[in-house]
Design a protein around this motif. Structure first.
Motif, PDB file in Angstrom:
ATOM      1  N   PHE A   4      80.574 -12.557 130.001  1.00 57.10           N
ATOM      2  CA  PHE A   4      80.359 -12.116 130.802  1.00 57.10           C
ATOM      3  C   PHE A   4      80.304 -12.206 132.057  1.00 57.10           C
ATOM      4  CE2 PHE A   4      76.759 -14.141 133.441  1.00 57.10           C
ATOM      5  CZ  PHE A   4      75.734 -12.676 133.050  1.00 57.10           C
ATOM      6  N   ASP A   5      80.256 -10.981 132.605  1.00 58.84           N
ATOM      7  CA  ASP A   5      81.210 -10.584 133.858  1.00 58.84           C
ATOM      8  C   ASP A   5      80.222 -11.261 134.935  1.00 58.84           C
ATOM      9  OD1 ASP A   5      78.680  -8.877 133.818  1.00 58.84           O
ATOM     10  OD2 ASP A   5      79.751  -7.276 133.603  1.00 58.84           O
ATOM     11  N   GLY A   6      79.120 -11.683 134.728  1.00 58.64           N
ATOM     12  CA  GLY A   6      78.732 -12.469 136.100  1.00 58.64           C
ATOM     13  C   GLY A   6      77.255 -11.349 136.665  1.00 58.64           C
ATOM     14  N   PRO A  25      86.624 -21.210 138.093  1.00 57.90           N
ATOM     15  CA  PRO A  25      85.526 -20.268 137.441  1.00 57.90           C
ATOM     16  C   PRO A  25      84.996 -21.387 137.059  1.00 57.90           C
ATOM     17  CG  PRO A  25      87.537 -19.129 136.956  1.00 57.90           C
ATOM     18  CD  PRO A  25      87.963 -20.902 137.808  1.00 57.90           C
ATOM     19  N   ALA A  26      85.080 -22.173 136.288  1.00 56.20           N
ATOM     20  CA  ALA A  26      84.142 -22.929 134.639  1.00 56.20           C
ATOM     21  C   ALA A  26      83.609 -24.204 135.747  1.00 56.20           C
ATOM     22  CB  ALA A  26      85.267 -23.308 133.881  1.00 56.20           C
ATOM     23  N   ASP A  27      83.268 -24.175 136.698  1.00 49.02           N
ATOM     24  CA  ASP A  27      82.204 -25.349 137.395  1.00 49.02           C
ATOM     25  C   ASP A  27      82.103 -24.331 138.286  1.00 49.02           C
ATOM     26  OD1 ASP A  27      82.209 -27.050 138.965  1.00 49.02           O
ATOM     27  OD2 ASP A  27      83.783 -27.493 140.504  1.00 49.02           O
ATOM     28  N   ILE A  28      80.678 -24.265 138.492  1.00 52.59           N
ATOM     29  CA  ILE A  28      79.193 -23.410 139.141  1.00 52.59           C
ATOM     30  C   ILE A  28      78.293 -24.241 138.093  1.00 52.59           C
ATOM     31  CG2 ILE A  28      78.394 -21.263 138.614  1.00 52.59           C
ATOM     32  CD1 ILE A  28      80.705 -19.847 138.059  1.00 52.59           C
ATOM     33  N   THR A  29      78.075 -25.452 139.501  1.00 54.56           N
ATOM     34  CA  THR A  29      77.309 -26.365 139.139  1.00 54.56           C
ATOM     35  C   THR A  29      76.220 -26.647 139.748  1.00 54.56           C
ATOM     36  OG1 THR A  29      78.502 -27.626 139.589  1.00 54.56           O
ATOM     37  CG2 THR A  29      78.747 -28.074 137.656  1.00 54.56           C
ATOM     38  N   LEU A  30      76.014 -25.288 140.782  1.00 47.23           N
ATOM     39  CA  LEU A  30      74.557 -25.648 141.711  1.00 47.23           C
ATOM     40  C   LEU A  30      74.417 -24.595 142.134  1.00 47.23           C
ATOM     41  CD1 LEU A  30      73.336 -27.836 144.118  1.00 47.23           C
ATOM     42  CD2 LEU A  30      75.384 -27.152 145.697  1.00 47.23           C
ATOM     43  N   ALA A  90      78.243 -13.449 139.784  1.00 51.80           N
ATOM     44  CA  ALA A  90      78.192 -14.489 139.828  1.00 51.80           C
ATOM     45  C   ALA A  90      79.605 -15.744 139.188  1.00 51.80           C
ATOM     46  CB  ALA A  90      77.032 -15.427 139.080  1.00 51.80           C
ATOM     47  N   ASN A  91      80.144 -14.623 138.623  1.00 56.70           N
ATOM     48  CA  ASN A  91      81.778 -15.321 138.676  1.00 56.70           C
ATOM     49  C   ASN A  91      82.709 -16.028 139.367  1.00 56.70           C
ATOM     50  OD1 ASN A  91      80.931 -15.227 135.782  1.00 56.70           O
ATOM     51  ND2 ASN A  91      82.425 -14.180 135.294  1.00 56.70           N
ATOM     52  N   GLU A  92      82.363 -15.343 140.445  1.00 55.61           N
ATOM     53  CA  GLU A  92      82.387 -14.622 141.639  1.00 55.61           C
ATOM     54  C   GLU A  92      82.100 -15.918 142.728  1.00 55.61           C
ATOM     55  OE1 GLU A  92      86.285 -13.987 141.904  1.00 55.61           O
ATOM     56  OE2 GLU A  92      85.975 -12.039 139.776  1.00 55.61           O
TER      57      GLU A  92
END
Length: 203
Positions: A4-6, A25-30, A90-92
């Motif tokens: 997924f490109d975000g 990049p794997a730490d997107i929790t909030l 959202a990946n960035e």
């Protein structure tokens, strides 16, 4: 690993130069909810998008002089009619939270996704915005390990007040649960998502 490109296909894409790479990049929790209007209290114009994409005309309104040199962005903007615009994958890392902290972790930009609602602290949000915000939350939850939803005011207390006292956290939470319940695949996705329940909310 996800490919997924975000970029969400349901959002109109307006690329912002104001972003950089996340430290993890794997730490997107909030998920962080804001409000925004330019000029303050005025809706429907191009100025928010222009600010986020570095094209704002500082002479368009006297209040814009304070924005000169400011480099900010958000991942998403939800217009008053529910239309969604995306500025940064959202990946960035978008530059929306500023000096901030959540559960003892600073630099919330590192691990959060920012959603701006077109609005202000003194005007109720539209039903279409809640609907779009819930759809956006559920879409993001399918791609990222989100665990918490907070307002900008909660991660930057004393410095920020948005989305403000007129954002109905309880309604958002109930609508989120209702929409998820209609699609069994989404129930587990939001089962552990912690959402602010009313104001004020302590850290």
């Amino acid at each position: 690993m996800s490919t997924f490109d975000g970029w969400l296909p349901q959002a109109a894409r307006y690329d912002s130069p104001n972003f950089d790479t996340r430290p993890d990049p794997a730490d997107i929790t909030l998920l962080v909810i804001h409000n925004v209007s330019l000029p303050a209290g005025c809706f429907g114009g191009p100025h928010v998008s222009d600010l986020f994409t570095g094209r704002i005309d500082y002479n368009a309104d006297p209040s814009f002089a304070d924005l000169r040199g400011l480099k900010v962005s958000s991942h998403f903007l939800v217009r008053r009619d529910g239309r969604v615009i995306q500025y940064v994958s959202a990946n960035e890392r978008a530059w929306h939270a500023g000096v901030s902290s959540f559960r003892g972790r600073e630099k919330c930009n590192d691990y959060s996704i920012g959603i701006e609602l077109e609005g202000s602290d003194v005007v109720p949000f539209e039903a279409a915005q809640y609907e779009a915000l819930v759809a956006l939350t559920l879409a993001l939850q399918q791609h990222y390990p989100l665990t918490d939803v907070q307002g900008h005011e909660h991660i930057a207390p004393g410095r920020k007040t948005d989305p403000g006292p007129l954002f109905n956290w309880e309604y958002y939470r109930k609508l989120l649960n209702k929409k998820a319940a209609a699609e069994p695949a989404l129930v587990n996705a939001i089962a552990g998502l912690r959402v602010v329940k009313g104001l004020p909310q302590s850290q």
